[in-house]
Design an enzyme around this catalytic site. Structure first.
Site, PDB file in Angstrom:
ATOM      1  N   HIS A   1      23.613  26.029  57.749  1.00 18.38           N
ATOM      2  CA  HIS A   1      23.235  27.349  58.264  1.00 18.38           C
ATOM      3  C   HIS A   1      21.774  27.338  58.728  1.00 18.38           C
ATOM      4  O   HIS A   1      20.874  27.473  57.901  1.00 18.38           O
ATOM      5  CB  HIS A   1      23.418  28.409  57.176  1.00 18.38           C
ATOM      6  CG  HIS A   1      24.855  28.701  56.886  1.00 18.38           C
ATOM      7  ND1 HIS A   1      25.567  29.670  57.543  1.00 18.38           N
ATOM      8  CD2 HIS A   1      25.724  28.116  56.041  1.00 18.38           C
ATOM      9  CE1 HIS A   1      26.808  29.692  57.103  1.00 18.38           C
ATOM     10  NE2 HIS A   1      26.936  28.748  56.185  1.00 18.38           N
TER      11      HIS A   1
ATOM     12  N   GLY B   1      32.431  31.871  58.199  1.00 16.41           N
ATOM     13  CA  GLY B   1      33.448  32.817  57.729  1.00 16.41           C
ATOM     14  C   GLY B   1      34.132  32.253  56.497  1.00 16.41           C
ATOM     15  O   GLY B   1      34.008  31.061  56.190  1.00 16.41           O
TER      16      GLY B   1
ATOM     17  N   CYS C   1      29.175  26.387  60.578  1.00 12.71           N
ATOM     18  CA  CYS C   1      30.042  26.398  59.393  1.00 12.71           C
ATOM     19  C   CYS C   1      31.515  26.582  59.799  1.00 12.71           C
ATOM     20  O   CYS C   1      32.113  25.675  60.349  1.00 12.71           O
ATOM     21  CB  CYS C   1      29.544  27.460  58.410  1.00 12.71           C
ATOM     22  SG  CYS C   1      30.203  27.198  56.758  1.00 12.71           S
ATOM     23  N   TYR C   2      32.106  27.765  59.576  1.00  8.33           N
ATOM     24  CA  TYR C   2      33.511  27.952  59.996  1.00  8.33           C
ATOM     25  C   TYR C   2      33.643  27.704  61.509  1.00  8.33           C
ATOM     26  O   TYR C   2      34.607  27.094  61.966  1.00  8.33           O
ATOM     27  CB  TYR C   2      33.967  29.382  59.665  1.00  8.33           C
ATOM     28  CG  TYR C   2      35.420  29.647  60.026  1.00  8.33           C
ATOM     29  CD1 TYR C   2      36.449  29.285  59.158  1.00  8.33           C
ATOM     30  CD2 TYR C   2      35.759  30.249  61.239  1.00  8.33           C
ATOM     31  CE1 TYR C   2      37.777  29.513  59.492  1.00  8.33           C
ATOM     32  CE2 TYR C   2      37.084  30.487  61.578  1.00  8.33           C
ATOM     33  CZ  TYR C   2      38.092  30.114  60.693  1.00  8.33           C
ATOM     34  OH  TYR C   2      39.411  30.338  61.020  1.00  8.33           O
TER      35      TYR C   2
ATOM     36  N   SER D   1      13.139  58.782  61.549  1.00  3.93           N
ATOM     37  CA  SER D   1      11.811  59.235  61.982  1.00  3.93           C
ATOM     38  C   SER D   1      11.472  58.663  63.348  1.00  3.93           C
ATOM     39  O   SER D   1      10.959  59.370  64.220  1.00  3.93           O
ATOM     40  CB  SER D   1      10.735  58.798  60.985  1.00  3.93           C
ATOM     41  OG  SER D   1      10.980  59.369  59.734  1.00  3.93           O
TER      42      SER D   1
ATOM     43  N   SER E   1      15.824  61.929  57.677  1.00  2.00           N
ATOM     44  CA  SER E   1      16.095  61.602  56.275  1.00  2.00           C
ATOM     45  C   SER E   1      14.810  61.310  55.511  1.00  2.00           C
ATOM     46  O   SER E   1      14.802  61.243  54.293  1.00  2.00           O
ATOM     47  CB  SER E   1      16.991  60.372  56.204  1.00  2.00           C
ATOM     48  OG  SER E   1      16.238  59.235  56.597  1.00  2.00           O
ATOM     49  N   GLY E   2      13.724  61.109  56.250  1.00  2.95           N
ATOM     50  CA  GLY E   2      12.493  60.687  55.587  1.00  2.95           C
ATOM     51  C   GLY E   2      12.273  59.198  55.770  1.00  2.95           C
ATOM     52  O   GLY E   2      11.186  58.691  55.590  1.00  2.95           O
ATOM     53  N   GLY E   3      13.330  58.482  56.156  1.00  3.61           N
ATOM     54  CA  GLY E   3      13.226  57.039  56.349  1.00  3.61           C
ATOM     55  C   GLY E   3      12.717  56.671  57.736  1.00  3.61           C
ATOM     56  O   GLY E   3      12.475  57.540  58.580  1.00  3.61           O
ATOM     57  N   VAL E   4      12.550  55.363  57.938  1.00  6.53           N
ATOM     58  CA  VAL E   4      11.973  54.873  59.197  1.00  6.53           C
ATOM     59  C   VAL E   4      12.891  55.165  60.386  1.00  6.53           C
ATOM     60  O   VAL E   4      12.429  55.617  61.430  1.00  6.53           O
ATOM     61  CB  VAL E   4      11.780  53.327  59.138  1.00  6.53           C
ATOM     62  CG1 VAL E   4      11.036  52.825  60.360  1.00  6.53           C
ATOM     63  CG2 VAL E   4      11.070  52.915  57.885  1.00  6.53           C
ATOM     64  N   ASP E   5      14.184  54.902  60.227  1.00  5.20           N
ATOM     65  CA  ASP E   5      15.072  54.949  61.392  1.00  5.20           C
ATOM     66  C   ASP E   5      15.149  56.346  62.014  1.00  5.20           C
ATOM     67  O   ASP E   5      14.952  56.515  63.213  1.00  5.20           O
ATOM     68  CB  ASP E   5      16.488  54.491  61.023  1.00  5.20           C
ATOM     69  CG  ASP E   5      16.487  53.135  60.338  1.00  5.20           C
ATOM     70  OD1 ASP E   5      15.489  52.409  60.498  1.00  5.20           O
ATOM     71  OD2 ASP E   5      17.470  52.806  59.660  1.00  5.20           O
TER      72      ASP E   5
END
Ligand code: XMP
Length: 528
Positions: free
Chosen positions: A186, A72, A99-100, A246, A240-244
Site C-alpha cells: 500500500h 478490497g 493489493c486486491y 462554517s 454546526s460550529g465545525g469547519v465544514d
C-alpha cells in the site's frame, strides 16, 4: 428530502486532469485519493463496477489521465468476487492495481492468484528487482506496508516482475508494452516509507498529469459558481460550529451576500465549551443573517433513557432535522447549503463498496418536508485539509479553521450510556481541559483529534483522608490524515500527568483518568 437536484463543484468546473480511483471496498481507498491530491492533481473515487463507456464519458468532461484500482477484502478467485469491466484495461489509460487491484489484474490476465502460505500484515521488506517506471528512484530494499492473505504466484510472459518479498514472489509487476501496473503493498499509507514517490511516479511519470488542483483557484471559482446558481435567491445553511459548515457558510456569504444567507445554528446542548460564542463572533462580523436556536432541552428529552449509540445518532438526527426544518421554513429560503465534504459522500455508501461503519448525521439529517430548488454543496469534492485551506483563503479565524473534527451528535457520543445534563457538564469540562492543555503544549497542530470521553464506569478513589467514588474519564489524542486509520499519539508523560491531575482536581465527580492507547483499527475514533 425533496429537492430538484444537488449542485456542487463537480458539475461545471473547467476540464482538469483527474485520476480515477475504482473502489473495491478497501479501508484505505480515501488515502489513495488524498495521496494523489497532495500533489495538486484531482482524484475521484468511483464504484469498482463502473463501465469503460462511463469512464470515456467522464473523460470528455474531466480529462481522466489514469486509473487506480483500490484494495478490497475479497479473494479474486471466489464466486461473486467484485470484478472489473475488462474493457477498462483497453482504454489506453495507465492503470495501477493496489493489493486486491493488483491481484485482480493478474487474475484477469491469466496469472495465478492463490492463498499465501503466510499472510503478510504490517511492515514488510520488499526487494526492488527493477527500480524503474512506478518504482523509479526506490532503493534495493524498501520498507513497505502489507495487508493481504492472497498472493500473485505467477504471471504470463507478457508481464514482468518488478519486486518481491520473502513470501510474495510477485510484489510488483508491469506489462511489457502497456502501461498497466500492480503493487501488492500500500503506497498510500504513511507506514510505506517511499509510498508517495510511487504515487508521484504513477501520476506524473505514467499519467503525465498537470498540477491543476489548487485551493486558491478553487475558492474563487466556487464563489463564482455559487453566485451563478443562487443569484439573488435566498439560501439557508445549518451551522454546526465545525469547519465544514462554517467554510461553506462563509463561501456562500461571499457569493450572495450575508443578507441572503440565513445561517441557523442549533445549540443542541451537546456542544463543546465556548463554541456558540465563537460562531456568533465570526458570522456577525461577516454580516451573515445568523440565528442561534437554543434547543438543548429538546435534545435531552429525546435522549432520555437511551443508551444505544446508533439510536442516539438517529434521535439527534431527527430532532436536529425538526428544529432546522422549522427555521428553514420560516426563512423562506429556496436553496439549502450543506457543508458536505468528499469523505461524507463516499463513506455513506454512495461512492463505492466500502461498508457503512457509523451513521454520520450530517448526511442523513436533512429537512424532509420542504421543497428546495437545489441543495448546494460547494465543498463536496474536498478533503478536510483542503476545506481548511479554503477557510484561510476566505479569511476565517484560525480558531474555526483549525477546529478539530467534531461529530454531528456532539458530546452525546462522548458520554457513554445515557446522556444527562450532569454527565454532559462533566464531559464538557474534561474536554475543555484536554483541549486547553494540548494547545498549550504546542503539540496540537500535529494531531487529528484530541478529546475526553466520560465513561459510564464509576470507580474508587481517595480524596483527602477519605474514600471517594466517582467517574472514570478517558482521553484520546490521535495522529491521522483522514480518520480512516489513526494512531494514538505518543504524548509526553508530563503532559498526560498534567491533564490527569487537572481533570481530577477540577472536576470533583471524576476520580480516575485513563489515556486511550488504541489505534484505529481496531478501535474507531469515537468511543460510540
Ligand atoms: P470513527 O469514530 O467512525 O470517526 O472512527 C471517524 C471520524 O468521524 C467523526 N464522527 C462523526 N462525525 N457524525 C459526524 O459528523 C457522526 O455521527 C460521527 N461519528 C464519528 C469522528 O469524530 C472522526 O473524526
Amino acid at each position: 428530502m425533496e429537492e430538484e437536484g444537488t449542485v456542487g463543484r463537480g458539475a461545471s468546473v473547467a476540464k482538469r486532469d483527474t485520476v480515477l480511483i475504482l473502489d473495491f471496498g478497501g479501508q484505505y481507498t480515501h488515502l489513495i485519493g488524498r495521496s494523489v491530491r497532495e500533489n495538486n492533481v484531482y482524484s475521484e473515487i468511483v464504484p469498482y463496477d463502473i463501465s469503460a463507456d462511463d469512464i470515456r464519458k467522464m473523460d470528455s468532461a474531466s480529462s481522466i489521465r489514469g486509473i487506480i484500482l483500490s484494495g478490497g477484502p475479497d479473494s479474486v478467485y471466489e464466486k461473486d468476487a467484485p470484478g472489473l469491466d475488462p474493457a477498462v484495461l483497453e482504454l489506453g489509460m495507465p492503470v495501477l492495481g493496489l493489493c486486491y487491484g493488483h491481484q485482480l489484474i493478474a487474475h484477469m490476465s491469466g496469472g495465478k492468484v492463490r492463498q499465501a502460505a503466510k499472510k503478510e500484515y504490517g511492515d514488510t521488506e520488499a526487494i526492488i528487482d527493477r527500480p524503474e517506471k512506478i518504482l523509479h528512484g526506490l532503493h534495493h530494499k524498501e520498507k513497505v506496508w502489507m495487508s493481504h492473505g492472497d498472493t500473485v504466484a505467477s504471471l504470463p510472459d507478457e508481464w514482468e516482475v518488478l519486486a518481491h518479498t520473502d513470501n510474495t514472489p510477485v510484489a510488483a509487476f508491469c506489462h511489457r508494452s502497456l502501461q498497466i501496473y500492480g503493487l501488492q503493498w500500500h503506497p498510500e499509507v504513511v507506514q510505506t516509507e517511499h509510498g508517495s514517490q510511487v504515487i508521484r511516479n504513477f501520476i506524473f511519470g505514467e499519467c503525465k498529469c498537470q498540477r491543476s488542483w489548487k485551493m486558491a483557484d478553487f475558492a474563487d471559482s466556487a464563489i463564482g459558481e455559487v453566485r451563478s446558481i443562487i443569484g439573488s435567491g435566498k439560501a439557508v445553511v445549518a451551522l454546526s460550529g465545525g469547519v465544514d459548515s462554517s467554510v461553506a457558510a462563509a463561501l456562500v456569504t461571499k457569493a450572495i451576500g450575508g443578507h441572503n444567507l440565513v445561517a441557523v445554528y442549533v445549540d443542541t446542548g451537546l456542544m463543546r465549551e465556548g463554541e456558540t460564542g465563537q460562531i456568533r463572533g465570526t458570522f456577525t462580523k461577516l454580516g451573515t443573517d445568523l440565528r442561534i436556536i437554543n434547543a438543548g432541552d429538546r435534545f435531552l428529552k429525546g435522549l432520555s433513557g437511551v443508551t444505544d449509540p446508533e439510536q442516539k445518532r438517529r434521535i439527534i438526527g431527527r430532532v436536529f432535522a425538526e428544529v432546522f426544518e422549522e427555521q428553514a421554513r420560516a426563512s423562506g429560503a429556496e436553496y439549502l447549503v450543506q457543508g458536505t465534504i468528499y469523505p461524507d459522500r463516499v463513506e455513506s455508501g454512495r461512492g463505492g463498496k466500502s461498508a457503512l461503519i457509523k451513521t454520520h448525521h450530517n448526511v442523513g439529517g436533512l429537512p424532509k418536508g420542504i421543497k428546495f430548488r437545489a441543495v448546494v454543496e460547494p465543498l463536496r469534492d474536498l478533503y478536510k485539509d483542503e476545506v481548511r485551506k479554503v477557510g484561510r483563503e476566505l479569511g476565517l479565524p484560525e480558531q474555526i479553521v483549525k477546529r478539530q473534527p467534531f461529530p454531528g451528535p456532539g458530546l452525546a457520543v462522548r458520554v457513554i450510556g445515557e446522556v444527562t445534563r450532569e454527565k454532559l457538564g462533566i464531559a464538557r469540562r474534561a474536554d475543555h481541559i484536554v483541549t486547553e492543555e494540548m494547545e498549550r503544549s504546542g503539540l496540537s497542530d500535529g494531531l487529528w483529534q484530541y478529546f475526553a470521553v466520560l465513561t459510564n464506569t464509576t470507580t474508587t478513589g481517595v480524596r483527602g483522608d477519605g474514600r471517594a467514588y466517582g467517574y472514570l474519564v478517558s482521553f484520546r489524542a490521535l495522529v491521522s490524515r483522514e480518520a480512516m486509520t489513526a494512531r494514538f499519539a505518543e504524548l509526553p508523560w508530563e503532559l498526560v500527568r498534567r491533564i490527569s491531575t487537572r481533570i481530577t482536581n477540577e472536576i470533583p465527580e471524576v476520580v480516575r483518568v485513563a489515556y486511550d492507547v488504541t489505534d484505529k483499527p481496531p478501535a474507531t475514533v469515537e468511543w460510540e
